[in-house]
Design a protein around this motif. Sequence first.
Motif, PDB file in Angstrom:
ATOM      1  N   MET B  83      78.085 -13.665  73.713  1.00 13.99           N
ATOM      2  CA  MET B  83      78.115 -14.555  74.870  1.00 13.99           C
ATOM      3  C   MET B  83      79.463 -15.263  74.963  1.00 13.99           C
ATOM      4  O   MET B  83      79.926 -15.858  73.990  1.00 13.99           O
ATOM      5  N   THR B 139      79.077 -24.642  78.598  1.00 13.07           N
ATOM      6  CA  THR B 139      77.785 -24.040  78.945  1.00 13.07           C
ATOM      7  C   THR B 139      77.327 -23.003  77.916  1.00 13.07           C
ATOM      8  O   THR B 139      76.130 -22.876  77.690  1.00 13.07           O
ATOM      9  N   GLU B 143      73.950 -23.221  75.962  1.00 11.43           N
ATOM     10  CA  GLU B 143      72.986 -22.136  76.141  1.00 11.43           C
ATOM     11  C   GLU B 143      72.580 -21.527  74.795  1.00 11.43           C
ATOM     12  O   GLU B 143      71.399 -21.288  74.533  1.00 11.43           O
ATOM     13  N   THR B 146      70.369 -23.996  72.957  1.00  7.40           N
ATOM     14  CA  THR B 146      69.064 -24.060  73.624  1.00  7.40           C
ATOM     15  C   THR B 146      68.230 -22.826  73.290  1.00  7.40           C
ATOM     16  O   THR B 146      67.060 -22.921  72.918  1.00  7.40           O
ATOM     17  N   ARG B 147      68.846 -21.657  73.398  1.00  8.78           N
ATOM     18  CA  ARG B 147      68.118 -20.415  73.077  1.00  8.78           C
ATOM     19  C   ARG B 147      67.639 -20.410  71.637  1.00  8.78           C
ATOM     20  O   ARG B 147      66.544 -19.938  71.341  1.00  8.78           O
ATOM     21  N   SER B 176      79.144 -29.155  81.649  1.00  4.23           N
ATOM     22  CA  SER B 176      79.112 -29.381  80.197  1.00  4.23           C
ATOM     23  C   SER B 176      78.283 -30.632  79.879  1.00  4.23           C
ATOM     24  O   SER B 176      77.573 -30.664  78.884  1.00  4.23           O
ATOM     25  N   GLN B 179      74.652 -29.902  79.593  1.00  2.81           N
ATOM     26  CA  GLN B 179      74.201 -29.232  78.361  1.00  2.81           C
ATOM     27  C   GLN B 179      73.560 -30.225  77.394  1.00  2.81           C
ATOM     28  O   GLN B 179      72.738 -29.862  76.563  1.00  2.81           O
ATOM     29  N   LYS B 182      70.056 -30.235  78.552  1.00  2.58           N
ATOM     30  CA  LYS B 182      69.420 -28.932  78.293  1.00  2.58           C
ATOM     31  C   LYS B 182      69.086 -28.763  76.809  1.00  2.58           C
ATOM     32  O   LYS B 182      67.953 -28.428  76.455  1.00  2.58           O
ATOM     33  N   ALA B 186      65.320 -28.758  74.697  1.00  2.00           N
ATOM     34  CA  ALA B 186      64.832 -27.720  73.786  1.00  2.00           C
ATOM     35  C   ALA B 186      64.519 -28.300  72.402  1.00  2.00           C
ATOM     36  O   ALA B 186      63.543 -27.916  71.754  1.00  2.00           O
TER      37      ALA B 186
END
Lengths: 259, 281
Positions: B83, B139, B143, B146-147, B176, B179, B182, B186
């Motif tokens: 990523m 991001t 991400e 979070t994943r 940003s 995030q 986000k 999580a």
Amino acid sequence: MKAIEYVYAARAKGRCTSLDFISNIFTDFIELHGDRRFADDKAIVGGLARFGNMTVTVIGIEKGQDTRSRIDRNFGSAHPEGYRKALRLMKQAEKFRRPVICFVDTSGAYCGIGAEERGQGQAISENIMEMMDLKTPIISILIGEGGSGGALALAVANEVWMLEKAVYSVISPEGCASILYKDPKMAEKAAEDLKLTSDDMLKFGVVDKIISESPRNITFHIIRNELSSALRRLCALSGEELAEQRYKRYRVLGSHGTV
Amino acid sequence: MFQFRKPRNELELILRNGNKRTPSIPDEMFTYCPSCKKAILTDELADNANICSHCGYHFYINARMRIHLTVDKDSFTELDSEMQSINVIGFPGYEMKLQSAKLASSENEAVITGICTIAGVRCAIFVMEGKFMMGSMGTVVGEKITRLFETATEQKLPVVGFTVSGGARMQEGILSLMQMAKTNGAVSRHGKSRLLYIAVLTNPTTGGVTASFAMAGDIILSEPDALICFAGPRVIAQTTSQKLPSGFQKAEFLLQKGFIDAIVRRDELRNVIGKLLMMHS
């Protein structure tokens, strides 16, 4: 209008502060003070009010309206106890199943010795985490400056709205200019580069609605109307559904491949 | 005239020494400790987890080395390694910055995530990389973390996370900042599933990372002397012109103020994390 002009407009003296919005949109506001841990932070006002036939919790970052009250309110830069007071009121709202409406207007969370030793980072982190899971509707309205983490700590909501000339940014244009361009005078360019206007926010999906800034009475009227339909919509959802909707709202922001 | 100061350049040195060659020691053989100023054999330093053998100063280590020091041998499987960031808000010069960050760090982004075992306990792990744009969170960092928490929640795994960060990444603007919400969302869900999250704060952990997942651990550990703050000491000194107390915003200061659970030396971390995981498994 250039991006930097939005920044100046958002900071302009005479602009409506949280207390103006609270007194013009709601009735019977009763302010509740203190975080029950350390102190009462005057940079954040919060309490109960009536909206139509509904009781709501309202919280706002208050910059003050004249020199004396600005100093008194630390120019709208909250300490950890301010964020903890806000969280206390939100948990109380959850307990009594009433909606939370936040007004956000700050150049940033206060940076100073006291703020750091009482855990500014921890306070903001906890607010974000608890707001993400709060089982009651939250609506946040950015009314002036949306300064970084200090603004986000009251802006994790089911819906985030923004006044036309408000700004929302990860860092002030001056801060960005001095770090990246080594010259605070490049703030105008930094403001442009940071993409911090309400139109930008709507495009990124960071806000859901822009409130046009007509004469103030009309702006208050628009917000009242929008609030009454949004609250009707959100109050129909269960606590679990509200937390789920909120999670998904932020989950897609900057998720890989979708921006 | 100039005998009393260090020679400014090679020419001056030759003039002074009359072109006598002095035996030279290659620079890379020794590393000088910024804390106690003593010389340490570079090889020895690497064998000692980059801790100064004289004073215990913790040098920077990269994320791969951290994983090597922490996880059981051959147990690490990386996730989302490919990523990569794109210029989400069209910030001038960001692509170039990303390119040089990739070269400087040999990583694709400022965090590595994966699944591993530590002391035999299966867990999810993230390790931030300070050489990639100062470990700033954009991001992709948001991400990936979070994943990882979502995967850990699904698979009912504890999470161990090492932070090092300059904060939110300016070049990705408001996205940003988002995030922070986000990732903490999580983390919150992971926690509500009654799963353990151990955060290990390393030098420096600041800004938007401190104000999100770094401070959200069930157990928060830190390495000695690590700088942990929301606003950095220089910013505070500049904006408030207050004199900062000594040791301000260091791990020891945060421990005293009640914001972290324990300070653990790097060579003890694996052991302590292993025990904590076992106590929750």
